[in-house]
Design an enzyme around this catalytic site. Structure first.
Site, PDB file in Angstrom:
ATOM      1  N   SER A   1      -9.850  -0.230   7.266  1.00  0.00           N
ATOM      2  CA  SER A   1      -9.271  -0.080   5.933  1.00  0.00           C
ATOM      3  C   SER A   1      -8.618  -1.330   5.346  1.00  0.00           C
ATOM      4  O   SER A   1      -8.296  -1.353   4.163  1.00  0.00           O
ATOM      5  CB  SER A   1      -8.241   1.056   5.939  1.00  0.00           C
ATOM      6  OG  SER A   1      -8.914   2.288   5.940  1.00  0.00           O
TER       7      SER A   1
ATOM      8  N   SER B   1      -9.716   2.040   3.045  1.00  0.00           N
ATOM      9  CA  SER B   1      -8.816   2.775   2.178  1.00  0.00           C
ATOM     10  C   SER B   1      -7.817   1.884   1.438  1.00  0.00           C
ATOM     11  O   SER B   1      -7.231   2.330   0.451  1.00  0.00           O
ATOM     12  CB  SER B   1      -8.039   3.805   3.004  1.00  0.00           C
ATOM     13  OG  SER B   1      -7.145   3.162   3.897  1.00  0.00           O
TER      14      SER B   1
ATOM     15  N   LYS C   1       0.853  -1.186   0.000  1.00  0.00           N
ATOM     16  CA  LYS C   1       0.000   0.000   0.000  1.00  0.00           C
ATOM     17  C   LYS C   1       0.894   1.243   0.000  1.00  0.00           C
ATOM     18  O   LYS C   1       1.924   1.270   0.696  1.00  0.00           O
ATOM     19  CB  LYS C   1      -0.898  -0.027   1.244  1.00  0.00           C
ATOM     20  CG  LYS C   1      -1.929   1.089   1.311  1.00  0.00           C
ATOM     21  CD  LYS C   1      -2.828   0.948   2.544  1.00  0.00           C
ATOM     22  CE  LYS C   1      -3.857   2.063   2.638  1.00  0.00           C
ATOM     23  NZ  LYS C   1      -4.728   1.924   3.833  1.00  0.00           N
TER      24      LYS C   1
END
Ligand SMILES: [Zn+2]
Lengths: 493, 504
Positions: free
Chosen positions: B178, B154, B79
């Site tokens: 997330s 997210s 990420k």
């Protein structure tokens, strides 16, 4: 404090001292002063994304030491908070500090004048807390572009903030108290308190209490003075500011609470304080607990171990010295005020000499005088206590009087040689003329070449004999050896 | 079997046995990314060159009989909230566009030492703020199961790249859900470990007291494998726990008999999609069939989870994001001071102009919204009513969990109220968007662990997620239960059709 002034000056201080740690408060970067800009930095003190702080335990322990010496109460549980504000020398946009749970609070430090020039003055400590320093902004005025350069070497340096009660009543007291605080912190090894390098900074809060005819006390608005870079500046700034407030009061009758607290900067060359911009003191710092750090707990054992390594603070050391060596309080005060190393020197000397007062006199009249003249420190002082004790011993033995001893001492200081050597070098342990003549005869017999050279007119060749003469008898006077040798050679013709 | 279909556990074994080289494996995934990222937008940066060089080095070392790490050759996607010294790190924000950190996050360093091969950096909601990946400054991620829908957020890019066979494993971060929510919406398995289990050093902070890094993969077993590498104490993170890391993979295959699973009745109240409810109830049945018992438990303060979260997180974020001011790095407004002399354009100083305009340009609307929320809630006069009160409620929420775990070993339920929603569906309604975290924020507020894994599909073919939460440091039990479930079901093996099933 002046008893004739129609008001009382009320002063409180906020002192920031840089702790003597090798590394910063929340990262491993060096705290050394004077490095090239931005060379002592890492992701943490640069505030780079993703970086995290880790507390420097050494800094915390040093701060504990200071707080304990200031008789503060130590909180068993303390935490860190973020003080949020935007400034280019604050790369994270917040300073890690302590807000509502400082690690210590409620202490005091007393300063007493042995000559009685002022009343003993005991100043309450509101709190002592730890925080990180910001970097340095340098406004590049010279370039004319208004550019600002940022050096983050200092960012993250551990600072101890000491906040006093408004207990001081005169600028002179404030200066004396600061001297005592500095002395204490240096004794403790907490800080070098070097104001030039920024390791001690003082802000002062001051206002006036003015008795009114109706018995009420009128209080002028509190002013915070910044930018004072010496204790002398503090005294001058406070003196100026008290006078300014008195004039202002007479003109406006403005009282505290009706106007916001003002910040004024001290302009040292001009000798005045100037109002600073308003917005800086109206900031809302939005303090909240620092989530990247865990709270710190302090146990009684930790406190005991810190106390154990603290050493004797100046206030009690003065009494100890006076009693132990039977010297006047004034002497003890002078010695202690010079710092731990000088006290150690004195005690070593006094032990060897066996008489505190004699040792103290030599310290006050000779050692300190020379240190002052040469701007030296006792650790670099060439004459060590054993050498000085030796000299003092010889006076007692009757080898020479005190004024002769002073000359010898001066020579010991400049040459770094021991008493005997200096005494000998000064021709004090005289060698008899017969001894010199027989020594020179020996030398001439052993050095026919030099004899020949001198005979042929090169008198400077005789210099080759002096070294040899000194080897045979260190006490001989070189000039005398030279003269005798030349006379003897001439006599051979 | 081809690498695209293999579990991470199998792929690591195949690499170890020499059935496939690290270069071959990396190439397959890089090609897959090249073919499909255009439609999914899961990756913000792909490091083909770096990955192949790294893979070649691992192959060479293995061939020479030199030691290689436990994940040698395993492709991993990161990420873009994790600092990488060899790839840009942007947090999907214009503010950090092109930013390259001078250091690796602790997690990245651990994976590097384990000889994982980094494919690239995955898309996300800007600064991890969002639940749909639509807050990325570089375009939304599309759900591989239906390209018109969100993958969640997210960590949407990390979830979508695993679901879309672009990586066997991705690393995500979870502040309020997330990892778990996008894992649920994309039909993969995602673990949010106990706060402090994985170091946050080098994780770009959103809300420091809630952020936690975790693995996202196709199965619990794969997550267990990754946890063995990324978990562990880091002296560089003061909040990291100094607790030994268990051998998660060795602890998987244990019976569930006697494991007590809590069920919160309020989770099944109005608002829960009936198909999701059905999938979740069926998951409870599977777990019971495996020997677990199910008990109703109460989390009395759970209803305050969203308001508490939306105070704590923005307050911390408002401070964490203050560093992006244009002064030292990141975006700075390009045309500062382009005005006639003497006019500051309404700014009190050129410095303030730099701050305001750089931040106005660099941050997206959701980030600005949260910075303003947090700044407001921390302000003098509001702190007590908002932030201080939120902290007190947070403690009550944590206590609810600890109390519940006196009577049950795990708490099960839905991950989110609905399956993946349409892109654009909630973008005009921030409050509706905030509710997508309804079932997940409690885990973060309590600092405990949670796992999300697929437990079925809707009639229209969208994955349904199941969530288990556990007491602090009970990751072995979370992984064991999810793994047991996956031994009994095949939901986690289903592949999306939308972008083409991996060719065999
Ligand atoms: Zn540093």
């Amino acid at each position: 404090m002046s008893t004739t002034a129609p008001y009382t000056t009320i002063i409180g201080l906020e002192v920031h001292v840089q702790l003597m740690t090798r590394t910063k408060l929340f990262c491993g970067c060096s705290t050394k002063f004077g490095g090239a800009p931005n060379t002592q930095v890492c992701p943490t003190c640069l505030g780079l994304p993703g970086s995290l702080p880790v507390m420097n335990r050494r800094a915390f322990d040093l701060a504990l030491r200071a707080a304990l010496a200031l008789e503060c109460t130590i909180a068993p549980f303390t935490k860190w908070d973020r003080k949020n504000y935007f400034y280019p020398d604050l790369p994270k946009g917040y300073q890690i500090s302590q807000f509502d749970l400082p690690f210590s609070s409620d202490g005091f430090l007393e300063v007493v004048d042995p000559k009685g020039a002022f009343e003993p003055c005991r100043v309450g400590i509101v709190r002592v807390h730890l925080e990180e320093d910001a970097g340095k902004s340098m406004h590049d005025e010279a370039a004319g572009t208004g550019d600002t350069r940022i050096d983050l070497n200092r960012a993250g340096t551990p600072l101890c903030e000491i906040v006093t009660q408004p207990d001081l009543r005169s600028p002179q007291d404030a200066r004396a108290w600061l001297n005592e605080l500095k002395l204490l912190l240096v004794y403790l090894g907490v800080s070098d308190c070097n104001m030039q390098e920024g390791s001690l900074r003082v802000d002062a809060n001051v206002n006036l209490h003015i008795p009114q005819p109706d018995g009420r006390i009128a209080k002028t608005p509190i002013v915070e003075i910044k930018n004072m870079n010496s204790f002398r500046s503090v005294e001058r700034a406070l003196t100026y500011e008290a006078a300014r407030q008195w004039e202002d009061w007479q003109a406006t009758k403005a009282e505290m609470g009706k106007t916001p607290k003002q910040t004024r900067g001290w302009d040292d060359p001009a000798g005045i304080t100037r109002a600073q911009r308003h917005k800086e003191e109206s900031s809302d710092y939005r303090y909240f607990p620092e989530p990247d750090l865990v709270p710190v707990t302090v146990s009684q054992q930790q406190i005991a171990s810190i106390r154990g390594e603290m050493g004797e603070p100046p206030v009690s050391l003065r009494k100890t010295l006076a009693a132990k060596w039977n010297i006047p309080a004034y002497d003890a005060d002078v010695l202690v005020n010079q710092g731990r190393e000088l006290v150690d020197y004195f005690e070593d000397l006094a032990t060897r000499v066996g008489e505190g007062k004699v040792a103290s006199n030599w310290m006050q009249q000779d050692v300190l005088r020379i240190l002052n003249e040469t701007n030296g420190t006792v650790s670099d002082f060439t004459v060590r206590p054993e050498g000085l004790a030796d000299l003092i011993g010889r006076i007692k033995k009757g080898d020479f009087d005190t004024s002769r001893a002073r000359e010898i001492f001066a020579e010991m200081v400049t040459s770094g040689r021991p008493v005997d050597n200096v005494v000998a070098g000064m021709g004090i342990a005289a060698v008899s003329d017969d001894d010199v003549i027989s020594l020179c005869r020996e030398l001439l017999a052993a050095n026919p070449k030099i004899v020949a050279d001198v005979k042929s007119g090169k008198e400077q060749a005789a210099a080759g004999l002096i070294g040899q003469a000194k080897k045979k008898n260190a006490n001989v006077n070189p000039g005398k050896v030279r003269a005798v040798c030349i006379d003897l050679i001439r006599g051979m013709e | 079997m081809q690498p695209l279909e293999m579990s991470a556990v199998d792929l690591v074994a195949a690499l170890r046995q020499g059935d496939i080289t690290a270069v071959e494996s990396a190439t397959v995934f890089l090609d897959r990314i090249e073919a499909t990222n255009g439609s999914i937008n899961a990756f913000l940066a792909v490091d083909r060159e770096g990955a192949l060089a790294r893979a070649a080095d691992i192959d060479a070392r293995r061939k020479a009989g030199k030691p290689v790490g436990p994940l040698a050759g395993l492709p991993v996607a990161l990420k873009d909230v994790l600092c990488t010294s060899d790839m840009p790190t942007t947090c999907a924000s214009k503010m950090l566009e092109g930013f390259r950190p001078p250091y690796d996050a602790d997690v990245v360093a651990r994976l590097r030492r384990a000889d994982a091969v980094f494919l690239g950096k995955t898309n996300m909601d800007e600064f991890a703020m969002g639940g749909s990946n639509e807050n990325s400054a570089f375009g939304p991620v599309r759900n591989p199961w239906d390209l018109s829908r969100t993958p969640g957020g997210s960590s949407g890019g990390s979830a979508a790249c695993v679901a879309g066979d672009m990586a066997p494993v991705a690393i995500g971060s979870d502040t309020g859900g997330s990892i778990r929510q996008p894992a649920g919406l994309c039909g993969i398995t995602g673990l949010k470990p106990t706060y402090g289990r994985v170091s946050r050093r080098g994780l770009i902070a959103f809300a420091s007291s809630l952020d936690q890094i975790g693995p996202m993969a196709r199965s619990a077993a794969d997550c267990a494998l990754i946890m063995e590498t990324i978990a562990g104490h880091d002296p560089g993170d003061s909040t990291s726990l100094a607790v030994d890391v268990p051998r998660y993979t060795d602890l998987l295959d244990r019976p569930l008999a006697g494991v007590r699973i809590g069920r919160v009745p309020e989770h099944f109240a109005a608002g829960l999609d009936p198909e999701v409810a059905k999938g979740v109830e069926e998951a409870f049945a599977v777990l019971m069939a495996a020997g677990a018992t199910v008990h109703d438990v109460q989390l009395p303060h759970a209803k305050y989870g969203i308001p508490t979260y939306y105070l704590v997180a923005p307050c911390e974020a408002s401070s964490n994001l203050a560093r992006y001011d244009g002064a030292h790095y990141g975006h700075r407004c390009k045309d500062l001071g382009q005005r006639t002399a003497g006019h500051t354009g309404g700014f009190e100083s050129p410095l303030v102009e730099m701050y305001c305009r750089s931040r106005a340009e660099g941050f997206g609307p959701e980030v600005k919204r949260r910075i303003m929320l947090g700044t407001y809630a921390l302000s003098a006069g509001y702190y007590e009513a908002y932030y201080a009160k939120a902290l007190r409620v947070r403690r009550l929420i944590r206590q609810d969990y600890l109390d519940a775990f006196q009577t049950v070993d795990l708490i099960g339920g839905p991950v989110s109220a609905t399956p993946a929603f349409k892109l654009g569906e909630k973008t005009d309604d921030p409050l509706a968007m905030y509710l997508v975290d309804l079932y997940t924020v409690g885990t973060n507020l309590a600092g405990v662990g949670g796992i999300s894994f697929p437990c079925g599909f809707t009639k229209s073919g969208l994955p349904i997620g199941f969530q288990l939460q556990a007491p602090p440091l009970a990751e072995p039990l979370l992984l064991q239960a999810a793994d047991r479930f996956q031994r009994l079901t095949d939901w986690h093996r289903r592949r999306p059709q939308a972008v083409g099933v991996a060719k065999t």
